[in-house]
Design a protein around this motif. Structure first.
Motif, PDB file in Angstrom:
ATOM      1  N   SER A  11       0.830  -1.201   0.000  1.00 38.90           N
ATOM      2  CA  SER A  11       0.000   0.000   0.000  1.00 38.90           C
ATOM      3  C   SER A  11       0.867   1.254   0.000  1.00 38.90           C
ATOM      4  N   ASP A  12       0.217   2.394  -0.222  1.00 38.03           N
ATOM      5  CA  ASP A  12       0.922   3.673  -0.186  1.00 38.03           C
ATOM      6  C   ASP A  12       1.371   4.039   1.230  1.00 38.03           C
ATOM      7  N   ALA A  13       0.773   3.409   2.239  1.00 38.50           N
ATOM      8  CA  ALA A  13       1.127   3.722   3.624  1.00 38.50           C
ATOM      9  C   ALA A  13       2.438   3.072   4.046  1.00 38.50           C
ATOM     10  N   PHE A  14       2.826   1.993   3.373  1.00 37.16           N
ATOM     11  CA  PHE A  14       4.012   1.250   3.831  1.00 37.16           C
ATOM     12  C   PHE A  14       5.296   2.065   3.756  1.00 37.16           C
ATOM     13  N   PRO A  15       5.581   2.802   2.665  1.00 40.02           N
ATOM     14  CA  PRO A  15       6.812   3.613   2.665  1.00 40.02           C
ATOM     15  C   PRO A  15       6.876   4.589   3.830  1.00 40.02           C
ATOM     16  N   ARG A  16       5.707   5.179   4.175  1.00 39.15           N
ATOM     17  CA  ARG A  16       5.690   6.106   5.312  1.00 39.15           C
ATOM     18  C   ARG A  16       5.988   5.379   6.616  1.00 39.15           C
ATOM     19  N   LEU A  17       5.373   4.208   6.821  1.00 39.32           N
ATOM     20  CA  LEU A  17       5.619   3.437   8.035  1.00 39.32           C
ATOM     21  C   LEU A  17       7.056   2.938   8.086  1.00 39.32           C
ATOM     22  N   TRP A  18       7.581   2.514   6.949  1.00 39.20           N
ATOM     23  CA  TRP A  18       8.964   2.032   6.871  1.00 39.20           C
ATOM     24  C   TRP A  18       9.944   3.151   7.209  1.00 39.20           C
ATOM     25  N   THR A  19       9.715   4.331   6.653  1.00 42.67           N
ATOM     26  CA  THR A  19      10.597   5.467   6.932  1.00 42.67           C
ATOM     27  C   THR A  19      10.533   5.861   8.401  1.00 42.67           C
ATOM     28  N   ALA A  20       9.324   5.902   8.965  1.00 40.91           N
ATOM     29  CA  ALA A  20       9.176   6.274  10.368  1.00 40.91           C
ATOM     30  C   ALA A  20       9.862   5.258  11.273  1.00 40.91           C
ATOM     31  N   ALA A  21       9.719   3.979  10.958  1.00 31.86           N
ATOM     32  CA  ALA A  21      10.342   2.940  11.775  1.00 31.86           C
ATOM     33  C   ALA A  21      11.859   3.024  11.705  1.00 31.86           C
ATOM     34  N   ASN A  22      12.404   3.284  10.514  1.00 36.44           N
ATOM     35  CA  ASN A  22      13.860   3.383  10.378  1.00 36.44           C
ATOM     36  C   ASN A  22      14.398   4.645  11.049  1.00 36.44           C
ATOM     37  N   ARG A  23      13.642   5.718  10.997  1.00 37.83           N
ATOM     38  CA  ARG A  23      14.082   6.934  11.682  1.00 37.83           C
ATOM     39  C   ARG A  23      14.137   6.706  13.193  1.00 37.83           C
TER      40      ARG A  23
END
Length: 342
Positions: free
Chosen positions: A128-140
């Motif tokens: 989904s389009d939400a995954f890149p945002r969640l992935w970036t937030a988790a890595n940050r």
């Protein structure tokens, strides 16, 4: 060594030039690695930008989906719920054989259906389009732990039972899975999952052992780069008139060789690392290639600078091709200036 003027450089100066050229090459290699660590790995914004493309990698998406599915299934007792349901609606006389057979198979049927439903919800999330945002937030959020693992600073952030492991939290993604399942009419019995679901990005014992080296490189990155530049200038000055062009050629070749050694070392390290994690080879390969891509680019740029220095020194020499090329360049520049003068 004979210079452009036909003279020879004294032995002691020749030895000094060789040592300075070798020192320049070695220090350049260390400076490139130190600069990469300081500017790419230990900087939160650049680190997050570097790993952001991994959200679109199929191996990463598949592994995260599997981890999320296992995490949700571990928190619900499908077999127990199916057994309780069967007991509640069981026909005590078992007068209907079909109903009795269905009840006996209820546990496996519900288990398979539930697992497929949760797995499909997880796959939907990672695509989904939400995954890149969640992935970036988790890595940050995890970057502090990554820096701690590499530098040894703020060591309480790193799991003491697993040195050399860098992992991101998937807890926010579990909440998204719960919402997705709710939208499909499957209500989880417990939406407040226990915290601690992680996705391992790097698992290498060498990471913990490299703490001291990384800490030194981080603190001395600028000093090493300045030392390399000082050695290069020192070699040119010690060589003296008539030998500086040869020294520049030697310096350029030394830098190119150093970057070639670095490139080969990265390939060997990649092979060794992937052999140690065969179960997660696809994930490990994607992470290794993505995280180290900036270092390979830095090495390539540095090698190109060294090669250009060699070419420039050769073209400045007394060889017939160099003389002809300089003459052609002068004539070309002259023709270009004449229309401007008019």
């Amino acid at each position: 060594m004979t210079g452009d003027s036909g003279g020879r450089i004294p032995l002691h100066r020749r030895i000094a030039v060789v040592l300075l050229v070798v020192a320049t090459a070695l220090l350049t290699l260390v400076a490139v690695v130190a600069g990469y660590l300081r500017a790419q790995v230990l900087d939160t914004d650049r680190y997050v930008d570097t790993v952001a493309p991994l959200a679109a990698d199929p191996a990463i998406q598949s592994a995260v989906a599997d981890t999320l599915t296992e995490a949700v299934l571990a928190r619900i007792d499908v077999a127990g719920a199916a057994a309780d349901l069967g007991q509640a609606i069981r026909d005590p006389d078992e007068r209907n054989p079909l109903v009795a057979l269905t009840l006996r198979n209820l546990s496996s049927v519900l288990g398979t259906y539930t697992e497929d439903l949760i797995a499909d919800a997880a796959r939907t999330l990672v695509h989904s389009d939400a995954f890149p945002r969640l992935w970036t937030a988790a890595n940050r959020q995890a970057h502090r732990g990554a820096v701690a693992a590499l530098t040894g600073v703020d060591s309480e952030v790193v799991r003491t039972d697993a040195p050399g492991v860098i992992a991101i939290s998937l807890d926010p993604m579990l909440a998204e899975i719960g919402d997705e399942l709710d939208s499909r009419g499957f209500v989880l019995p417990e939406r407040e999952f226990a915290l601690g679901t992680e996705f391992v990005i790097v698992d290498s014992p060498e990471l913990a052992r490299a703490q001291r080296a990384v800490r030194i490189l981080d603190r001395g990155a600028i000093a090493v780069a300045l030392a390399a530049l000082a050695c290069a200038l020192g070699a040119i000055l010690v060589a003296g008139n008539g030998f500086r062009r040869y020294t520049v050629i030697a310096l350029g070749v030394g830098v190119v060789v150093a970057m070639a050694v670095l490139a080969v070392s990265l390939l060997i390290a990649r092979s060794i690392y992937l052999e140690r994690v065969p179960a997660r080879e696809g994930v490990a390969r994607a992470v290794y290639d993505t995280v180290l891509h900036p270092l390979r680019v830095d090495a390539g740029v540095t090698a190109l600078i060294g090669a250009l220095a060699v070419v420039a020194a050769l073209l400045a020499g007394p060889s017939a091709p160099a003389v002809r090329l300089r003459a052609v360049s002068r004539r070309t520049l002259g023709r270009l200036r004449r229309p401007a003068a008019r």
